[in-house]
Design an enzyme around this catalytic site. Structure first.
Site, PDB file in Angstrom:
ATOM      1  N   GLY A  80      59.109  -4.328 -22.095  1.00 43.63           N
ATOM      2  CA  GLY A  80      58.563  -5.673 -21.917  1.00 43.63           C
ATOM      3  C   GLY A  80      57.053  -5.687 -22.053  1.00 43.63           C
ATOM      4  N   ILE A 132      54.633  16.321  -3.733  1.00 46.74           N
ATOM      5  CA  ILE A 132      55.634  16.672  -4.751  1.00 46.74           C
ATOM      6  C   ILE A 132      55.630  18.179  -5.003  1.00 46.74           C
ATOM      7  CG2 ILE A 132      56.241  16.369  -7.201  1.00 46.74           C
ATOM      8  CD1 ILE A 132      55.365  13.435  -6.912  1.00 46.74           C
ATOM      9  N   ALA A 179      49.149  21.415  -4.301  1.00 51.06           N
ATOM     10  CA  ALA A 179      49.952  21.580  -3.071  1.00 51.06           C
ATOM     11  C   ALA A 179      50.025  20.243  -2.337  1.00 51.06           C
ATOM     12  CB  ALA A 179      49.349  22.661  -2.181  1.00 51.06           C
ATOM     13  N   GLY A 180      50.324  19.182  -3.102  1.00 48.18           N
ATOM     14  CA  GLY A 180      50.538  17.865  -2.504  1.00 48.18           C
ATOM     15  C   GLY A 180      52.005  17.705  -2.154  1.00 48.18           C
ATOM     16  N   HIS A 188      70.855  11.775  25.443  1.00 48.73           N
ATOM     17  CA  HIS A 188      70.674  13.219  25.610  1.00 48.73           C
ATOM     18  C   HIS A 188      71.938  13.939  25.178  1.00 48.73           C
ATOM     19  CE1 HIS A 188      69.342  17.003  27.288  1.00 48.73           C
ATOM     20  NE2 HIS A 188      70.546  17.143  27.838  1.00 48.73           N
TER      21      HIS A 188
END
Ligand code: FAD
Ligand code: AMP
Length: 478
Positions: free
Chosen positions: A122, A192, A189-190, A451
């Protein structure tokens, strides 16, 4: 000239398809333009999230976590099985099946809601006309009262580390390997990088993450990031900070990665390289210049709090606008915009945005960190509780991590929650709800929690803010 719509959504990811469904629910004549062609070479809805993002990565994280548990933890639980073996192609095809079922489900929802799926690409023209170029190359122009741009994002590529076959890949490529590589390098090292690195480490690869920044997970609460760093390193992820990748060269079926750190320039050979250095908004050619929609230098559309662009009747949502690139953020923007088009007074509370890293342990947070509160001069108080003191975590044999809750001292309201530990992604929801309802830490302390559950850790963290947690020694609080 074809039909006139009330709403045309360009992009059928979690922002766009949700906007389309909500618009149709509200009685608006709705179409969604989507161009995705899936692995089976069929048109598909669902965008990045369903096809190559949230869902397939979680399918593999689930399989690999179970594999690791079966291989390493079953004996501790008193379960002896024979040799635990892997069938990677089956794992990958299960992931593909999950994806197909979910993308097929969106297609069905479109049918049920009377939404026209315009298959192809589009482009917004002037006067809210949308040109759709079908997969066979034919163009059709549609008129619409409103247009919602939701064309999402794509991985950032580094020119120095060009993608190559199935050796140097982006996040999508790393979801499709058919065998376990001996060694994998991840650039970044993020979120993802950590999730994909975890998948392949659990299956047996040696995984090295090279990260240019000197701080690990800078957006995360400091104590949580420290705990995550410790846990991931203990698992064997080799995370090297202040390390910038300068280039890569494929040699045969391996890749030589060149990187720089404080000691100089180095080379290391790996079987695979994953480029996970972030994502960029995908807005190339989405708007013809005569459409007049303003974008910034990164391609993001300028929008106000209600996702309105500078052109009346044209909206933009999801990864193509400011804010975190998260599926739920885009979906909620889609709902808000559809409702506003239908005349409702919808808005979004961007201050209460959940964030999750689906590693093990999971990392999850909402609201402000201590560092942010300090810099804003807000007087706050912290309550925290370690999973090591949780009966349920002990019973599960999964005690790494903690729950931390932060209150504004002036009114006791919850202003942040930071978790690392088992099911942190699910536990986070109660603090998100608390913040959305303007609840106080006292409210959480008063709430009865079943609990034994992991959610008791949140209850105990709230109690600990007043120095009255039951299952830990409490420091005297001011
Ligand atoms: P997208 O999902 O990117 O969808 C945009 C769609 O628009 C695409 O289908 C594209 O084909 C289509 N499109 C683009 N241009 C046109 C055009 N001109 N005409 C027609 N169609 C077009 N987020 C989370 O919240 N949780 C997670 O756990 C998570 N995990 C992730 C894991 C990975 C590996 C990756 C890569 C991402 C992950 N994300 C996660 C991020 C999440 O996928 C994105 O934030 C989300 O998909 C953005 O939604 P969107 O609808 O804005 O865009
Ligand atoms: P995220 O934005 O969470 O996906 O994380 C991407 C990470 O990649 C960031 O932390 C960046 O600092 C890191 N990064 C970007 N370029 C490089 C590079 N050349 N070498 C190492 N890390 C990089």
């Amino acid at each position: 000239m074809a039909d006139v719509y009330d709403v045309i959504v360009i992009g059928g990811g979690p922002a766009g398809y949700v906007a389309a469904i909500r618009a149709a629910q509200l009685g608006l004549k709705t179409a969604c333009v989507e161009k995705w062609i899936d692995k089976q070479e069929k048109p598909a809805l669902g965008g990045t999230c369903l096809n190559v993002g949230c869902i397939p990565s979680k399918a593999l994280l689930e399989s690999t976590e179970l594999y690791e548990t079966a291989k390493h933890s079953f004996p501790d639980l008193g379960i002896n099985v024979g040799e635990v073996t892997l069938d990677v192609p089956k794992m990958i095809s299960r992931k593909d099946k999950v994806v197909q079922e979910l993308t097929g489900g969106i297609q069905m929802l479109f049918k049920q809601n009377g939404i026209d799926w315009l298959q192809g690409s589009g482009q917004l023209l002037a006067d809210k006309q949308v040109k759709v170029t079908a997969h066979d190359g034919t163009d059709t122009v549609y008129d619409s009262e409103n247009v919602i741009i939701a064309t999402g994002s794509v991985p950032i590529n580094l020119s120095a580390t060009p993608l190559e076959g199935n050796i140097v890949v982006d996040s999508a490529g790393a979801l499709d390997w058919q065998a376990v590589p001996g060694s994998v390098c991840v650039i970044g090292a993020g979120v993802i990088g950590l999730e994909l690195g975890s998948v392949w480490r659990r299956l047996g690869s040696t995984v090295v993450l090279l990260e240019a920044q000197d701080t690990f997970l800078p957006m995360v609460d400091k104590a949580v990031a420290r705990e995550a760093d410790r846990a991931f390193k203990k698992q064997g992820l080799d995370i090297r900070l202040s390390t910038r990748v300068m280039g890569s060269t494929v040699k045969g079926d391996q890749v030589v990665v060149t990187y720089q750190d404080a000691d100089g320039t180095h080379e290391q050979v790996f079987d695979k390289l994953i480029v996970a250095v972030g994502r960029r908004a995908f807005t190339d050619d989405v708007c013809a210049s005569e459409a007049g929609v303003e974008q910034d230098e990164r391609g993001l559309f300028h929008v106000n709090d209600h996702c309105e662009t500078n052109v009346p009747g044209v909206y933009a949502i999801g990864d193509v606008v400011r804010g975190p690139m998260l599926a739920h953020k885009g979906s909620e923007e889609g709902v808000m915009v559809a409702e506003r088009i239908a005349g409702e007074n919808a808005s979004l509370n961007y201050d209460v945005m959940p964030n999750v890293i689906y590693t093990h342990p999971e990392v999850a947070w909402v609201g402000k960190t201590e560092e942010q509160l300090k810099s804003e001069g807000i007087d706050y108080q912290v309550g925290s509780f370690p999973f090591a003191a949780s009966g349920r975590a002990k019973a599960k044999g999964d005690t790494t991590g903690l729950v931390k809750i932060i209150r504004d001292k002036s009114n006791d309201r919850v202003v942040g929650a930071h978790l690392i530990g088992p099911s942190a992604s699910e536990l986070l929801a109660q603090s998100v709800l608390a913040m959305e309802f303007d609840a106080t830490v006292e409210d959480i302390a008063h709430t009865i929690h079943a609990h034994p559950t992991l959610s008791e850790a949140m209850h105990e963290a709230a109690l600990s803010a007043d120095g009255r947690a039951i299952h830990i020694g409490n420091r005297k609080r001011k």
